[in-house]
Design an enzyme around this catalytic site. Structure first.
Site, PDB file in Angstrom:
ATOM      1  N   THR A  46       1.004  -1.360  -0.040  1.00 21.20           N
ATOM      2  CA  THR A  46      -0.039  -0.068  -0.052  1.00 21.20           C
ATOM      3  C   THR A  46       0.917   1.204  -0.067  1.00 21.20           C
ATOM      4  OG1 THR A  46      -1.729  -1.299   1.243  1.00 21.20           O
ATOM      5  CG2 THR A  46      -1.819   1.408   1.241  1.00 21.20           C
ATOM      6  N   TYR A 109     -12.728  -4.106  -3.095  1.00 16.80           N
ATOM      7  CA  TYR A 109     -13.957  -3.730  -4.014  1.00 16.80           C
ATOM      8  C   TYR A 109     -15.007  -4.968  -4.204  1.00 16.80           C
ATOM      9  CZ  TYR A 109     -16.805  -1.409  -7.581  1.00 16.80           C
ATOM     10  OH  TYR A 109     -17.804  -0.894  -8.222  1.00 16.80           O
ATOM     11  N   TYR A 135      -2.736 -10.095   4.569  1.00 18.16           N
ATOM     12  CA  TYR A 135      -2.786  -8.986   5.034  1.00 18.16           C
ATOM     13  C   TYR A 135      -4.123  -8.450   5.241  1.00 18.16           C
ATOM     14  CZ  TYR A 135      -1.983  -3.743   4.633  1.00 18.16           C
ATOM     15  OH  TYR A 135      -1.942  -2.361   4.718  1.00 18.16           O
ATOM     16  N   ARG A 140      -9.329  -0.205   4.289  1.00 20.65           N
ATOM     17  CA  ARG A 140      -9.127  -0.232   2.797  1.00 20.65           C
ATOM     18  C   ARG A 140      -9.832  -1.238   1.879  1.00 20.65           C
ATOM     19  NH1 ARG A 140      -4.787   3.002   1.130  1.00 20.65           N
ATOM     20  NH2 ARG A 140      -3.594   3.911   2.793  1.00 20.65           N
ATOM     21  N   LYS A 163      -0.234  -9.847   8.542  1.00 17.66           N
ATOM     22  CA  LYS A 163      -0.096  -8.335   9.022  1.00 17.66           C
ATOM     23  C   LYS A 163      -1.478  -7.926   9.298  1.00 17.66           C
ATOM     24  CE  LYS A 163       0.748  -3.803   6.936  1.00 17.66           C
ATOM     25  NZ  LYS A 163       1.257  -3.079   5.712  1.00 17.66           N
ATOM     26  N   ILE A 205       5.190  -4.479  10.242  1.00 25.26           N
ATOM     27  CA  ILE A 205       5.309  -3.948   8.853  1.00 25.26           C
ATOM     28  C   ILE A 205       5.144  -2.563   8.665  1.00 25.26           C
ATOM     29  CG2 ILE A 205       4.693  -4.183   6.610  1.00 25.26           C
ATOM     30  CD1 ILE A 205       4.439  -7.125   6.972  1.00 25.26           C
TER      31      ILE A 205
END
Length: 294
Positions: A46, A109, A135, A140, A163, A205
């Site tokens: 990202t 999405y 992740y 997001r 993560k 991270i």
């Protein structure tokens, strides 16, 4: 065995003013990180603005990271996708380039169910023999890897950590309880490094590591070596800078910070814009207070 223990940098991708990737500057960043004891390079995540890259740019950045680190520390490549077939293809290419592992974000999405998450990640893992760190970043993607789902995925040898950027320590605790103390959990939030470590985490991270790699490494290393008060002092001392680095959408502030440091990160690609003036002032002062800027 964890792919890494400590502070891995979610490294930015420097751009030229015309928007092209500044590959030479990326090599300098990697050298800077290794010289300051970063424990792993996480490329094309990202913070690296991978979502705006072509596959050719993405793969060239991965290649540079592998070649420049030359085996000194692990390279973990972001190859996640909301299209499983694309994720498989990108992961295959990353393996050919010599990465140590990949970072696989949850589909965004179009999203999916928890059942879909299991099928998505296992399909990539079965098609490409390469370790992956999952992740979870619902802010997001709109989807969370739930603890029971993580426990199911942790049964596969190719799943070697998560993560967690949910910001929800109860979820982290449940994952730790269900997956066992040896399962690697990495904080995805710089303001929660020590809380995640206290639940058995292996490290972070980190966005902060872009501008303060040694201090972030030291924070984790001190905690893991039993120097809890010293680690806590670093976590608390760096909270104002961490807050400034997330005053707007990442990586807008961290690239602004690197530019203030004279490291020529360049602009972000649209739709990300420049840091607002009030946040620039806040960020500069936080860098000064952290003794990163004079």
């Amino acid at each position: 065995m964890a792919i890494f223990e400590g502070a891995g940098v979610a490294i930015v991708t420097p751009f030229l003013e015309n928007g092209d990737v500044n590959f030479g500057k990326l090599e300098e960043y990697i050298d800077f990180q290794i010289a300051n004891h970063t424990d792993a390079i996480i490329i094309c995540g990202t913070t690296g603005e991978a979502s705006t890259m072509t596959d050719d740019e993405h793969l060239e950045c991965i290649k540079i990271a592998v070649d420049r680190t030359a085996g000194r520390i692990p390279v973990i490549a972001g190859t996640g996708s909301n299209d499983t077939r694309h994720g498989i293809n990108l992961t295959k290419r990353a393996k050919e380039l010599g990465v140590d592992a990949t970072l696989q974000v949850t589909p965004y999405y179009n999203k999916t169910t928890q059942k879909g998450l299991i099928q998505h990640f296992t399909e990539i893992g079965r098609k490409v023999d390469l370790p992956m760190i999952l992740y979870s970043v619902p802010s997001r993607t709109g989807i969370t890897i739930m603890p029971e789902t993580m426990a199911e995925l942790a049964k596969y040898d190719f799943v070697q950590g998560i993560k967690d950027a949910t910001g929800n320590l109860s979820i982290v605790a449940e994952i730790a309880a269900l997956c066992g103390e040896d399962f690697p959990i990495y904080s995805g939030n710089d303001d929660q490094i020590l809380p995640v470590l206290s639940l058995g985490g292996k490290g972070v991270i980190s966005v902060l590591s872009n501008v303060a790699p040694k201090q972030t490494h030291d924070m984790v290393r001190l905690y893991l070596d039993g120097y809890r008060k010293e680690a806590l002092r670093l976590q608390l001392d760096f909270l104002p800078l961490i807050k400034a680095l997330f005053s707007e959408v990442n990586p807008i502030p961290v690239k602004a910070a690197l530019n203030l440091m004279g490291m020529e990160a360049g602009p972000c690609r649209l739709p990300l814009t420049t840091l607002e003036k009030e946040h620039q002032i806040q960020l500069k002062q936080a860098l000064i207070d952290a003794k990163i800027l004079a």
